[in-house]
Design an enzyme around this catalytic site. Structure first.
Site, PDB file in Angstrom:
ATOM      1  N   TYR A 175       2.694   4.950  -0.865  1.00 62.66           N
ATOM      2  CA  TYR A 175       2.276   3.978  -1.733  1.00 62.66           C
ATOM      3  C   TYR A 175       2.931   2.633  -1.714  1.00 62.66           C
ATOM      4  O   TYR A 175       4.049   2.759  -1.299  1.00 62.66           O
ATOM      5  CB  TYR A 175       2.304   4.625  -3.226  1.00 62.66           C
ATOM      6  N   GLU A 263      -2.115  -3.695  -4.618  1.00 66.94           N
ATOM      7  CA  GLU A 263      -1.863  -2.047  -4.487  1.00 66.94           C
ATOM      8  C   GLU A 263      -2.391  -1.607  -3.369  1.00 66.94           C
ATOM      9  O   GLU A 263      -3.721  -1.565  -3.601  1.00 66.94           O
ATOM     10  CB  GLU A 263      -2.199  -1.512  -5.786  1.00 66.94           C
TER      11      GLU A 263
END
Ligand code: GDP
Ligand code: MN
Length: 455
Positions: A175, A263
């Site tokens: 992530y 993101e």
């Protein structure tokens, strides 16, 4: 102008908080979850959102985010966007020619995350499957943990190369996001070994697996920081080198397009040790759109609430909520108080609409029309403070708008005007012959809302 800008953001934040509190019964955890599920912001951004002012942002699609990333040299899972199954098959053929991929991933392009969970991301092992899956996904109402219950209509799909192919090593998912830490006034890179899943869950159950790297604005992202990230992610060899470059290019992309968030979940380490962006969720600070013409063009208003889009066009601050009492107010503080008033009377606000300082007849009428587009509205409460604007002018505006619209208004209207010339305004409304209820005191207005809705 500057004051007004920050006022607008404060207002938006307040409205949003109000909405969240209304829907989540005041529990902080529930509120957090609600924000995360509604707009997919990650935990830290969320924290700053709740404790400070927020940006207004523009969202773009995954394929657009990836185009931006690629232009900054970030390696991406390549893909071609398609509007129908025929284009999907052509895209798949072209991708096979360009990348050699045999398998393709069909990815719904909507402004919401969690698409995989909702059936919006599917693997196709041949062209027939590409066609079938594209047929199935385009036009569907995609429901994910981040959409409303009715979901979002899918207008296009991204046909992407399959990058989870087997090879010399296992694939891994990480992530990574870049965002502004408002507490320190610095951009930060937030990353984790636990990619592919909801970062909110990682934050809740294994917060020690989330790392951050803060960037000093005077010197920018430093080499040692990018290397520390690659190291903390457990990489070595070519994957380590690739990650250092990935982080550097990603940060340049974030800065270069005035983003408020990038993101990437997951960042993939392929089986042949390449690092690439498989997903891209990008928010752009819309105060910067004036100098980001290319990105401004990426706006897809089909993804936005149509009533909110229309209100924006005519310069009204409108936020759609779930209740039955339409509100027309001037000023954020008064709006909050008005929503409290409605809740206190036992009802829920249907929207938030700030007409601003110049509530003339034209504006009031536009505001009426916008509020009435929401089929849930059963009553409208107009609560205006006559500070700069005189109450009698507002009252005249309300009366004129009512006369102009006539039959279009089928719901009771309660008007509460306070401030300069409030008494004259009340008289004007009472003598207008229109079925408009007027009030001077807050409590009176609340009672009238109650009376109107419990009939
Ligand atoms: P999201 O669900 O909206 O976050 O969409 P993503 O773009 O993150 O895709 C969801 C999931 O699909 C990823 O976490 C991957 O596990 C899977 N996925 C994406 N690309 C590929 C691919 O090329 N091959 C395979 N097998 N799975 C993929
Ligand atoms: Mn994702």
């Amino acid at each position: 102008r500057a004051t007004n800008g920050s006022y607008c953001r404060t207002l938006e934040k307040k409205v949003f908080e109000q909405k969240l509190v209304a829907e989540s019964g005041n529990s902080f955890l529930k509120i957090k979850k609600k924000i995360v599920s509604e707009i997919g912001l990650n935990l830290l951004f969320l924290w700053h959102f709740l404790t400070d002012k927020r940006y207004t942002t523009m969202n773009i699609h995954e394929y657009q985010g990836k185009e931006i990333l690629a232009s900054y040299g970030v390696r991406i899972q390549r893909g071609i966007v398609a509007n129908n199954p025929v284009e999907a098959v052509a895209a798949a053929k072209q991708l096979t020619a360009e990348t050699g991929t045999g398998w393709h991933v069909i990815k719904a392009q909507v402004h919401a995350g969690g698409r995989g969970k909702g059936g919006g991301v599917k693997l196709a092992k041949n062209l027939q499957q590409v066609e079938e899956i594209a047929e199935q996904i385009i036009g569907m109402q995609l429901i994910t943990p981040q959409t409303s219950a009715e979901g979002k209509k899918v207008h296009k799909v991204l046909i992407a190369e399959d990058v989870y192919y087997p090879g010399e090593s296992e694939t891994s998912e990480f992530y990574m996001s870049v965002l502004l830490n408002r507490a320190t006034g610095r951009n930060m890179i937030m990353y984790s070994t636990e990619g592919g899943m909801d970062i909110e869950e990682v934050a809740e159950h294994t917060p020690h697996l989330i790392f951050t790297e803060e960037i000093d604005p005077a010197v920018g992202l430093q080499g040692f920081q990018a290397r520390r990230i690659a190291f903390n992610l457990g990489l070595s060899g070519n994957a380590f080198k690739e990650m250092v470059k990935f982080v550097d290019s990603l940060y340049n992309a974030y800065i270069g397009c005035d983003a408020s968030m990038f993101e990437i979940n997951p960042v993939l380490k392929t089986s042949d040790n390449k690092i690439m962006a498989v997903d891209a969720k990008v928010n752009i600070d819309d105060n910067a759109l004036y100098r980001q013409a290319k990105i401004a063009d990426m706006r897809d208003i089909r993804e936005e609430n149509p009533i909110e889009v229309e209100a924006k066009e005519v310069g009204l601050n409108y936020v759609d909520l779930d209740g039955t009492v339409g509100c027309m107010v001037n000023g954020a503080g008064l709006a909050m108080a008005t929503m409290d008033l409605i809740k206190y009377a036992g009802f829920e606000p249907a929207n938030f609409l700030d007409v601003g300082g110049t509530a003339d007849a034209k504006r009031v009428e536009t505001a009426f029309r916008i509020i009435l587009k929401d089929p849930n509205v059963e009553a409208i409460l107009i609560n205006i403070f006559g500070g700069i604007v005189r109450c009698d002018r507002v009252a005249q505006g309300v009366v004129d708008a009512y006369k102009n619209m006539g039959d279009a208004i089928k719901v009771p209207i309660i008007v509460r005007l306070q401030g300069t010339n409030a008494e004259i305004a009340k008289e004007l409304i009472d003598n207008s012959g229109m079925p408009i209820l007027s009030a001077v005191q807050f409590q009176e207005a609340a009672d009238q809302v109650k009376a109107a809705l419990t009939k």
